[in-house]
Design a protein around this motif. Structure first.
Motif: not given
Length: 288
Positions: A1-26
């Protein structure tokens, strides 16, 4: 059983639930107390033993990459002004050379597509997926413990009230092992009254690399997007999936209420803020 070494973090989302704070700040760079949300998530994964962080970014997200890099001018200024404690804290947070990778999701085609964008960096090994707006304490450590017990694929789950199940991805419960259980099915946002359980998928996954071949087909699901849940359902036809009951509370910092509650919860854990914050909260409640 291979160990878990890597983690994927999806950070490309637009953050529409938090507009206008996320208009220019991720949204991932909004702070919970004095640390960006994404830093809290990386801290959790590092504590669990994750060695390599793969950020799937998008346009306007370069500040995330900058956050995990050396800030030469800032470091020098802190040292010249004798702010050694602040300088040492920045050094502790800095990933080691080669511990971070960044790749682009060039179009907002869904979570499944974002994970697929990391395929070349992940390679042929099992990996974690961490949704960076879902903040928890010790969640990845519990996930890795469950993986060491069962292998296969693991999804972190939490219970919600039955009248809330239509808002989430829901799993079906098979054989129960205590802290974990066999997942026999998954459904995304079932209509009210039709959910197979009240266990929601809560933003932490361990997946086998065969998921990439399924995602590569680009099949679209809910919202016209490539859904990770759909790909997991296909993978579950040939591989085992397990639910891990997360012992703790997850804060959805992508929502306004979740973000505010996370700030309060994390601040109340700090000795330098707790007492003063309690007094301020009591004063606000008296005037409410």
């Amino acid at each position: 059983m291979k160990p878990i070494r890597k983690a994927v973090l999806p950070v490309a989302g637009l953050g529409t639930r938090f507009l206008p704070a996320t208009k220019a700040v991720p949204k991932e760079m909004l702070t919970v107390v004095d640390r960006p949300v994404v830093q809290h998530v990386v801290d959790e994964a590092k504590e669990a033993g994750i060695e390599h962080f793969i950020f799937v970014t998008g346009r306007g997200k370069a500040v995330i990459e900058d956050h995990f890099d050396i800030a030469f001018e800032l470091d020098r200024t802190l040292q010249e002004r004798g702010k050694q404690a602040a300088y040492e804290e920045l050094k502790r947070d800095l990933p080691a050379a080669g511990q971070t990778s960044f790749t682009r999701q060039q179009a907002p085609l869904g979570l499944g597509h974002a994970v697929w964008c990391a395929r070349e960096i992940v390679g042929d090994e099992p990996f974690a997926v961490i949704l960076p707006d879902m903040l928890s304490r010790g969640g990845m450590k519990q996930m890795l413990s469950a993986y060491e017990r069962h292998g296969g694929n693991v999804i972190a789950v939490e219970e919600v009230a039955p009248d809330q199940t239509h808002q989430y991805g829901i799993v079906s419960v098979g054989q129960d092992f205590g802290d974990t259980f066999e997942i026999t099915g998954m459904v995304e946002k079932p209509p009210k009254g039709t959910a197979p359980s009240n266990f929601i998928i809560s933003g932490r996954y361990i997946l086998q690399p065969e998921i990439f071949a399924i995602l590569e087909k680009g099949e679209k699901g809910a919202g016209g997007e490539i859904q990770l849940t759909d790909a997991m359902k296909r993978l579950a036809e040939t591989q085992a999936f397990y639910g891990m009951r997360y012992r703790g509370k997850t804060y959805d910092t992508g929502s306004k209420l979740g973000f505010l509650v996370a700030n309060l919860a994390y601040a109340l854990e700090r000795d330098d803020l707790r007492d003063d914050l309690k007094r301020e909260i009591a004063e606000l409640l008296r005037g409410a």
